[in-house]
Design an enzyme around this catalytic site. Structure first.
Site, short mmCIF file in Angstrom:
data_model
loop_
_atom_site.label_atom_id
_atom_site.label_comp_id
_atom_site.label_asym_id
_atom_site.label_seq_id
_atom_site.Cartn_x
_atom_site.Cartn_y
_atom_site.Cartn_z
N ARG A 56 40.05 18.11 -54.58
CA ARG A 56 40.00 16.68 -54.87
C ARG A 56 40.73 16.37 -56.18
O ARG A 56 40.85 17.21 -57.05
CB ARG A 56 38.55 16.21 -54.98
N LYS A 198 34.67 12.87 -48.92
CA LYS A 198 33.95 12.47 -50.13
C LYS A 198 34.08 10.99 -50.42
O LYS A 198 33.19 10.40 -51.05
CB LYS A 198 34.43 13.31 -51.32
N HIS A 217 23.21 14.50 -52.15
CA HIS A 217 24.18 15.58 -52.02
C HIS A 217 23.39 16.89 -51.94
O HIS A 217 23.14 17.55 -52.94
CB HIS A 217 25.13 15.57 -53.23
N SER A 235 28.16 24.15 -56.88
CA SER A 235 28.89 25.29 -56.34
C SER A 235 28.45 26.59 -57.03
O SER A 235 28.32 26.64 -58.26
CB SER A 235 30.39 25.08 -56.55
N LYS A 239 23.33 27.31 -52.40
CA LYS A 239 22.79 26.25 -51.55
C LYS A 239 22.99 26.56 -50.06
O LYS A 239 22.05 26.48 -49.27
CB LYS A 239 23.44 24.92 -51.91
N THR A 240 24.22 26.90 -49.70
CA THR A 240 24.52 27.19 -48.29
C THR A 240 23.78 28.43 -47.82
O THR A 240 23.20 28.46 -46.73
CB THR A 240 26.04 27.36 -48.09
N ASP A 254 25.38 19.35 -46.36
CA ASP A 254 25.98 18.80 -47.59
C ASP A 254 25.55 17.37 -47.95
O ASP A 254 25.36 17.08 -49.12
CB ASP A 254 27.51 18.84 -47.46
N ARG A 319 38.93 26.39 -47.22
CA ARG A 319 37.87 25.64 -46.53
C ARG A 319 37.99 25.73 -45.01
O ARG A 319 39.07 25.96 -44.48
CB ARG A 319 37.96 24.16 -46.92
#
Length: 529
Positions: A56, A198, A217, A235, A239-240, A254, A319
């Site tokens: 981004r 986003k 989020h 990051s 979390k994942t 997400d 990604r």
């Protein structure tokens, strides 16, 4: 909001002979490859490269100063203002640019799995693979839903149109501009598809609170008894990994909303990092990358077409985008009840925070506003020792409103639904980075599962001295010596000094929330006294 709000120029563009609406996945795969935008991998995923922009561009993101929204937006480095004149000029140029293209691709869908609050959206794409990305990431309508679909927001995406900063009023060739009045997101000068995802999330962060819905989020899953858990974290915090549990169903990975009906996924797909991806460590993500998935900047062998997920030569931010139903244990529709457990994840490289601690509502609001984790030496140029980093509400780049709006909503929902909140440190124990060791994933999984199962509700706790956190004294399967971080350090004075250093960083960061009540701001440690 409905399609009659579209500008005449935009209506003309959508009605043009070069527009392909709601193409299927096979059609978009064929178009992306035949047009030279992408190649196919061995498993049938589309692999595209995004050029110099592999992530981004937050410094190129703007919101138009308009009467409808200017008094609500929290203006600053995240929400940068741009004039209506600059927007209108670029808007006209981009539409003319797209009208000249041989083909355009339009996707119509939704943001929000709950039909009561979903946003009708459409994307207009110059690239077929970008349209495929939108098809996989947003919620795809049924045939009946298509008949009544009426776009409330439109993404106009022209990656090959580059702005001239000296003429167009931007800072660079790239721009991501949101007009709440026109209900348009204008993107140009970058091929990074994540800008679409986003930008829509930012819109939802603006719209949902007005409906009494908390946008979040976070990832979310649900157990067999309907018990919902939320996982917030930046990051590198896990979390994942921690939200992926074979005994629980994935709601989403997400972006979510929390309404009076419960939790719902804002998206219809997942956008997973793939650097160092392996079947052994993350089988669900690995197996989800199949025909119709989109890979960004993943190095692929030109002959075998096998992706090399360990190769970060194009970028570390490789990604994969795929529909959520590619995950075998996901639920459909992506909705569930009210959360019973919230987990805030942090990778504390200072080795100060407990591996797990119970939070009061005030502590939860404090740590939600703080959004703390740490960057490690070597992860970015110039970082030679761990650095504390804070991202408000664990998603500061996507918050148009003042952060306290979201925090107050969270506090109210914690009270209303009697939610247990935990702070989990997946970072270092026994010393800071370079001295101590990373907390074992097996211990963290055991602690998180105990929290979600309700096994820590009545457990005996002791209070940590600096932040006042309540530490469980015993958790089956976890050595007691790691539960209190000070006990895990051989040099207690060194721990005390490092804890005070981290508390000071928390408090320095929290000064930007000047209007927060004293009972919340006091959760940063005794240095406040």
């Amino acid at each position: 909001m409905n399609s009659v709000n579209l500008t005449n120029d935009l209506k003309d563009l959508l009605n043009g002979p070069n527009v392909n609406v709601q193409w299927s996945v096979p059609q978009l795969v064929e178009a992306a490859t035949s047009r030279g935008e992408a190649i196919l991998t061995r498993e049938g995923a589309v692999r595209a490269e995004t050029g110099k922009y592999t992530g981004r561009s937050p410094k190129d993101k703007y919101m138009v100063e308009e009467d409808i929204s200017k008094d609500k937006i929290d203006w600053g480095t995240v929400n940068r203002p741009i004039s209506s004149e600059v927007f209108e000029n670029l808007y006209a140029k981009v539409l003319n640019h797209l009208k000249s293209k041989e083909e355009l691709f339009v996707f119509k869908g939704f943001a929000g799995a709950d039909p009561e609050s979903r946003l009708h959206i459409q994307t207009i794409n110059e690239f077929a693979w970008h349209n495929l990305f939108a098809h996989q990431l947003f919620i795809r309508p049924s045939e009946d839903e298509m008949k009544i679909h009426d776009a409330e927001f439109t993404v106009v995406y022209a990656p090959t149109f580059k702005a001239d900063p000296t003429v167009d009023g931007t800072d660079s060739e790239t721009f991501i501009i949101v007009s709440m009045e026109k209900k348009v997101i204008l993107i140009g000068g970058t091929e990074y598809a994540g800008e679409m995802k986003k930008s829509i999330f930012s819109i939802m962060n603006y719209i949902l609170p007005e409906k009494g819905i908390l946008p979040m989020h976070c990832s979310a899953n649900v157990g067999q008894e309907g018990d919902v858990a939320l996982f917030f974290g930046l990051s590198g915090t896990g979390k994942t990994t921690l939200s992926a549990d074979q005994d629980r169903k994935l709601i989403g990975d997400d972006e979510h909303g929390w309404s009076d009906n419960g939790v719902f996924n804002i998206e219809g797909g997942c956008y997973a990092k793939t650097i160092n991806l392996s079947h052994e460590n993350e089988p669900q993500i690995f197996d989800a990358i199949r025909f119709g998935s989109v890979l960004e900047n993943v190095v692929v062998d030109p002959e075998t077409r096998i992706p090399d997920y360990d190769d970060g030569s194009l970028t570390e931010n490789t990604r994969a985008a795929y529909p959520i139903d590619a995950i075998d244990n996901s639920i459909h529709p992506s909705m569930a009840g009210h959360p019973k457990t919230i987990v805030f994840l942090t990778a504390d490289a200072f080795g100060v925070l407990p591996p797990i601690s119970k939070l009061t509502k005030e502590q939860a609001m404090y740590h939600f506003l703080s959004g703390y984790t740490s960057k490690l030496a070597g992860t970015e140029r110039g970082i030679t020792s761990p650095e504390a980093t804070f991202s408000t509400c664990f998603g500061s780049p996507f918050l148009p409103l003042h952060a306290t709006v979201y925090a107050e909503m969270l506090g109210n929902k914690i009270d209303e639904h009697d939610v247990e909140v935990f702070l989990v440190n997946t970072g270092w124990t026994g010393g800071e980075y370079g001295v101590g060791s990373r907390m074992k994933l097996s211990y963290t999984r055991t602690m998180v599962r105990a929290a979600i199962k309700g096994e820590l509700i009545d457990v005996k706790t002791e209070q940590e001295a600096v932040f006042g956190l309540s530490i469980p004294q015993e958790i089956p399967g976890v050595p007691t010596e790691v539960l209190n971080p000070r006990d895990a350090w051989s040099d207690k004075e060194a721990y005390d000094a490092k804890a005070q250093e981290l508390a000071q960083k928390f408090q320095d960061n929290f000064k930007k929330f000047g209007s927060v009540s004293a009972d919340i701001s006091a959760q940063g440690g005794p240095l406040n006294n």
